[in-house]
Design an enzyme around this catalytic site. Sequence first.
Site, PDB file in Angstrom:
ATOM      1  N   HIS A   1       6.412 -17.368  33.594  1.00 14.49           N
ATOM      2  CA  HIS A   1       7.140 -16.613  34.621  1.00 14.49           C
ATOM      3  C   HIS A   1       6.695 -15.157  34.601  1.00 14.49           C
ATOM      4  O   HIS A   1       7.446 -14.272  34.983  1.00 14.49           O
ATOM      5  CB  HIS A   1       8.640 -16.750  34.385  1.00 14.49           C
ATOM      6  CG  HIS A   1       9.102 -18.168  34.479  1.00 14.49           C
ATOM      7  ND1 HIS A   1       9.743 -18.675  35.595  1.00 14.49           N
ATOM      8  CD2 HIS A   1       8.943 -19.213  33.622  1.00 14.49           C
ATOM      9  CE1 HIS A   1       9.981 -19.964  35.412  1.00 14.49           C
ATOM     10  NE2 HIS A   1       9.505 -20.314  34.208  1.00 14.49           N
TER      11      HIS A   1
ATOM     12  N   GLU B   1     -11.509  -8.165  15.828  1.00 13.24           N
ATOM     13  CA  GLU B   1     -12.156  -7.218  14.927  1.00 13.24           C
ATOM     14  C   GLU B   1     -13.466  -7.788  14.361  1.00 13.24           C
ATOM     15  O   GLU B   1     -14.366  -7.045  13.981  1.00 13.24           O
ATOM     16  CB  GLU B   1     -11.198  -6.828  13.785  1.00 13.24           C
ATOM     17  CG  GLU B   1     -11.350  -5.389  13.365  1.00 13.24           C
ATOM     18  CD  GLU B   1     -10.315  -4.938  12.341  1.00 13.24           C
ATOM     19  OE1 GLU B   1      -9.759  -5.762  11.607  1.00 13.24           O
ATOM     20  OE2 GLU B   1     -10.069  -3.724  12.268  1.00 13.24           O
TER      21      GLU B   1
ATOM     22  N   LYS C   1     -10.290   6.994  13.688  1.00 10.00           N
ATOM     23  CA  LYS C   1      -9.871   7.620  12.421  1.00 10.00           C
ATOM     24  C   LYS C   1     -10.516   8.994  12.278  1.00 10.00           C
ATOM     25  O   LYS C   1      -9.852   9.980  11.954  1.00 10.00           O
ATOM     26  CB  LYS C   1     -10.306   6.753  11.231  1.00 10.00           C
ATOM     27  CG  LYS C   1      -9.514   5.487  11.047  1.00 10.00           C
ATOM     28  CD  LYS C   1      -9.877   4.924   9.673  1.00 10.00           C
ATOM     29  CE  LYS C   1      -9.438   3.499   9.490  1.00 10.00           C
ATOM     30  NZ  LYS C   1      -9.983   2.893   8.288  1.00 10.00           N
TER      31      LYS C   1
HETATM   32  O1  PA5 Z   1      -9.573  -6.597   8.507  1.00  6.32           O
HETATM   33  C1  PA5 Z   1      -9.701  -5.472   8.078  1.00  6.32           C
HETATM   34  O2  PA5 Z   1     -10.529  -5.167   7.190  1.00  6.32           O
HETATM   35  C2  PA5 Z   1      -8.827  -4.347   8.576  1.00  6.32           C
HETATM   36  O3  PA5 Z   1      -8.015  -4.767   9.617  1.00  6.32           O
HETATM   37  C3  PA5 Z   1      -7.946  -3.812   7.455  1.00  6.32           C
HETATM   38  O4  PA5 Z   1      -7.172  -4.862   6.951  1.00  6.32           O
HETATM   39  C4  PA5 Z   1      -7.037  -2.676   7.935  1.00  6.32           C
HETATM   40  O5  PA5 Z   1      -7.812  -1.683   8.537  1.00  6.32           O
HETATM   41  C5  PA5 Z   1      -6.261  -2.098   6.779  1.00  6.32           C
HETATM   42  O6  PA5 Z   1      -7.140  -1.617   5.801  1.00  6.32           O
HETATM   43  P1  PA5 Z   1      -6.670  -1.333   4.326  1.00  6.32           P
HETATM   44  O7  PA5 Z   1      -6.219  -2.615   3.727  1.00  6.32           O
HETATM   45  O8  PA5 Z   1      -7.886  -0.781   3.655  1.00  6.32           O
HETATM   46  O9  PA5 Z   1      -5.556  -0.333   4.392  1.00  6.32           O
END
Ligand code: PA5
Length: 426
Positions: A300, A279, A414
């Site tokens: 394996h 990410e 989203k």
């Molecule tokens: O690293 C990040 O910012 C994302 O992976 C968030 O943690 C994830 O989208 C969850 O978001 P939130 O904590 O706003 O629900």
Amino acid sequence: MNISVNYSGDYNQLLTSELESKLKAIHKGIHTKSAEGAEYLGWVDWPSTINQEFLEDIKETAKHIRSTSDVLVVIGIGGSYLGSKAVIEALSTPFKKQTDLEVIFAGHLVSGEYLKELITYLDNKEVTLNIISKSGTTTEPAIAFRFLQQYMEKRYGDQATSRIFVTTDEEKGALRSLAIEKGYRRFVVPGNIGGRYSVFTAVGLLPIAAAGYDIEKLINGAKIAEQEFGVFDTKSNSAIQYAVIRNHLYNTGYPVEIMATFDEKLTYVQEWWKQLFGESEGKEGKGIFPASVLYSTDLHSLGQYIQDGKRMLFESFLMVKSVPSDLMVFEAENNGDELNYLSGLSLHEFNMACHEATATAHLDGGVPQLTITIEQLDEQHIGHLLYFYMMACAFSSYLLDINPFDQPGVEDYKTNIFKILKKPGY
Ligand code: PA5
């Protein structure tokens, strides 16, 4: 405390003066909080500036949860659950003791079956909820919370309020408003720390402490890492070394990194690592694709591809030097299984030999290797390791000229789902 990075190539050769200057600028940008995305660099000095009162509060709350509950349900997705899950799994024994408080995760996937089964499972146990969402608006955990909140209210009536803990932004979000309206106890996700960098905040600490682990030691490990990786030395700073090696491999035709371990307890450290790097780095058509394998089982399975498939992979082993308990192969009288040649060998030693054998075979097969070794799996070493990866990830992303702290790509699905499901305003 030491994290060593061993590379199958010549690390020193990678350190051109041009790269040294770039790394120096990145280091400065991170530590003076002037790099791109600086508004999310709060995690860098968080371990050393953490407030003792806050830690005591988390510990007291966790103690209270442990004394009143059999199960803590942690509702969250992505960075709001993977850090605590990684630490808890890494520290847990394989078969949990009945007396331990059990931490169960929800909201990381959407499944009516999962939630129905969970609610049935909770029925004869004392339960506390911790809903975690920095934005306070993420759909998947919000759906899970709607059902579990209703369950708690039906089951505990007015007492439900004292069994629900909310971890969210200090100033905004639907979850924050809901918590205020209902009078739930709130913990704050600092505005300058993004989800996947938040394991040392209340996001990770409350579930980890409730599971019975020592958060002071965890933070201490991170604090040691903050000091260690705060020093600009390309020869000894292993976070910089790891970033440089993976960047070199990426630039020379290896866009996929496979993290390999021999310990099932590290499976969620791998999941956390995949989220952190995937990410942070995977943007603008760039970035290393992070994947993971667990050995021996995957020897394996995906082992065939790694040895012989398309050449685009490099492998980073995460190894632990010593294990908390072990077995030694014993001499059998009839040697029917023909294993007596192993007698006297511990199973940990078997894995060490397997690591050597696998690394050599894969290297011969054209898969460059690096091995990251930590001494043992305890709170302090895990705190140190997670901070190491966060720092390496920041360096790695900046080497690609990527801002590590946003995730614009996550928004696309989203928006589509909101359109498909006709959310007002879409
Ligand atoms: O690293 C990040 O910012 C994302 O992976 C968030 O943690 C994830 O989208 C969850 O978001 P939130 O904590 O706003 O629900």
